[in-house]
Design an enzyme around this catalytic site. Structure first.
Site, PDB file in Angstrom:
ATOM      1  NE  ARG A  76      44.846  38.821  46.107  1.00  0.00           N
ATOM      2  CZ  ARG A  76      43.974  39.819  46.150  1.00  0.00           C
ATOM      3  NH1 ARG A  76      44.251  40.952  45.544  1.00  0.00           N
ATOM      4  NH2 ARG A  76      42.845  39.696  46.788  1.00  0.00           N
ATOM      5  CD  GLU A 143      37.780  38.955  39.775  1.00  0.00           C
ATOM      6  OE1 GLU A 143      38.301  38.688  40.868  1.00  0.00           O
ATOM      7  OE2 GLU A 143      37.130  39.998  39.571  1.00  0.00           O
TER       8      GLU A 143
END
Ligand code: 5AD
Length: 470
Positions: A76, A143
């Site tokens: 991430r 997402e």
């Protein structure tokens, strides 16, 4: 590890077509057409073989409609070296699947192993490489958004940077749609997951959706977090449809999605199950195309496969045909929906007139006319203070710098209990903590389990099929 050379777009398109399974957009369309809710878990472990085994176990155990690759924290943050080192030394310590490090060939391997489509769920403000690897893996939903994956997760990433990164991703989705593969973009309206007022969630999703549609995205999922008050939640899900008609071109497919409760989760199995089922029921009654499920292990950490399977099975109960006939109070729903939409309009209206929307968004967060409660980021003021009203619905105790009319402010105030309005700062803090912990049971009850393990001789006959086993 082959992270660097990605296949050509035509190769990835051919791969998706060759999978002979629906895309996420196909699943959402079909769920919506049937009035049912597609079921999706979160799931991700570090090792590749373990990830494949987990996906297969979830598929076998609960027949979800969509599966997830939940990505680890190093990926991430684009710390691919750290992800690699963890993968080599202690893969079980990763909190998700490091897709970039494993590379797109392994991503394709996971995709081929299961019969339902995959979504990448992450939390990255700058996910270019993750997105490219996902597309090369034939993954048809991604997402995140430039606001919603920045402010809840980062301390100091400028909004313009994350908005630019998502603008590129959305433009790539546009190219892919032209080339014949629709990649769904799920916007993370759950934000910080703590007492997010519906109109803050939906206003931010509307802004992200407007930018996505402008860039060419053909399928948008607007995710809204269960607050726990069913009238408010169903009204918010319904509002997504009207807002889509008002603010988005008709050529874009928009689907309401419910995230089961994202805040402090109860620890006892019984209360957790109640909240999970209530979430799925809310999704069904609100016409959501999809629900992202929680588990009875939420209060303790990342769920194992069996808890995840149980959570999905429990959520699927809300797809029972007879639930169709359950009705909430329509006039209460209409009133709630009216005010949610009005609040959203008041927030996004001035911004949508701007020539440079990303710049306008960034300055609005600076001056507080856009805001997210409890954000860790220095790029949001977090001067909005939410609380629950008598019925548990989330209201504005203080709307901060949001550009609300006097009517909106008055209605929010009128719904609050007197104790809020008369409390001093210290008492307010205690009330706020109680609202945050709204679903947490009193400590003495945490171990209490309403679910009977085996009810013996509960039935007259000796037929073992009639014996209830939890
Ligand atoms: N697998 C399953 N669920 C996960 N979550 C985070 N990482 C994972 C993972 N690797 C869930 C948390 C929480 C939500 C925000 O995401 O348990 O419910």
């Amino acid at each position: 590890m082959d992270a660097d050379e990605l296949p050509l777009i035509a190769d990835s398109v051919a791969f998706v077509k060759g999978l002979k399974k629906p895309t996420v957009a196909d699943v959402l369309r079909s769920a919506q057409a049937q009035g049912l809710v597609a079921i999706q878990p979160r799931c991700g472990v570090g090792g590749h073989e373990q990830m494949r085994a987990l996906l297969l176990a979830l598929e076998e155990g609960a027949r979800p409609d969509i599966l997830s690759l939940t990505i680890d924290s190093y990926t991430r943050l684009n710390q691919f070296d750290m992800a690699l080192s963890a993968l080599c030394n202690a893969p079980e310590e990763l909190n998700g699947y490091p897709l970039v490090t494993h590379g797109w060939r392994r991503g394709r391997d996971l995709n081929q192993a299961i019969s339902v489509p995959l979504e990448v769920r992450h939390g990255s403000p700058l996910p270019r490489r993750l997105f490219e690897t996902a597309v090369a893996s034939g993954i048809t939903s991604f997402e995140g958004g430039g606001i919603s994956y920045n402010l809840p997760y980062c301390k100091d990433v400028p909004l313009v940077d994350s908005l630019n990164a998502y603008a590129e991703i959305d433009a790539r989705c546009g190219e892919l749609a032209q080339a014949g593969v629709v990649v769904d973009r799920e916007l993370f309206g759950s934000l910080t997951g703590v007492l997010v007022p519906p109109s803050v969630s939906l206003a931010i999703s509307v802004l992200e959706a407007v930018m996505a549609a402008h860039a060419g995205v053909a399928c948008i999922s607007i995710a809204y977090p269960q607050s726990g008050n069913m009238v408010q939640d169903v009204a918010a899900l319904r509002a997504i449809r009207s807002l889509a008609v008002r603010y988005l071109p008709p050529s874009v497919d928009v689907y309401p999605v419910l995230h089961e409760f994202m805040g402090v989760f109860p620890k006892s199995r019984a209360r957790a199950e109640q909240l999970i089922f209530a979430g799925a029921l809310t999704a069904r009654l609100g016409g959501a195309a999809k629900v992202v499920t929680k588990t009875i292990q939420e209060g303790y950490g990342i769920p194992d496969a069996s808890a995840n399977i149980h959570g999905m099975r429990l959520a699927r109960v809300a797809n029972a045909p007879f639930i169709h006939s359950i009705r909430l109070d329509e006039s209460a729903l209409d009133e709630e929906q009216y005010w949610i939409e009005r609040e959203v309009d008041e927030i996004v209206g001035p911004l949508l007139e701007a020539i440079d929307l990303p710049l306008a968004i960034s300055s609005a967060f600076e001056d507080g006319s856009l805001d997210v409660p409890f954000s860790a980021s220095r790029h949001a003021r977090s001067s909005v203070m939410p609380c629950r009203d008598r019925a548990g619905a989330v209201r504005y105790l203080d709307a901060g710098g949001l550009p609300f009319s006097e009517d909106v402010r008055r209605r929010n105030r009128s719904l609050l209990e007197d104790r809020w309005l008369t409390a001093d700062d210290h008492e307010r803090m205690q009330l706020l903590m109680a609202d945050i912990n709204y679903f947490l049971e009193p400590p003495g009850e945490q171990e209490f389990d309403f679910v009977p393990a085996v009810v013996e001789s509960a039935t007259q006959g000796s037929d073992p099929e009639e014996t209830y086993v939890a």
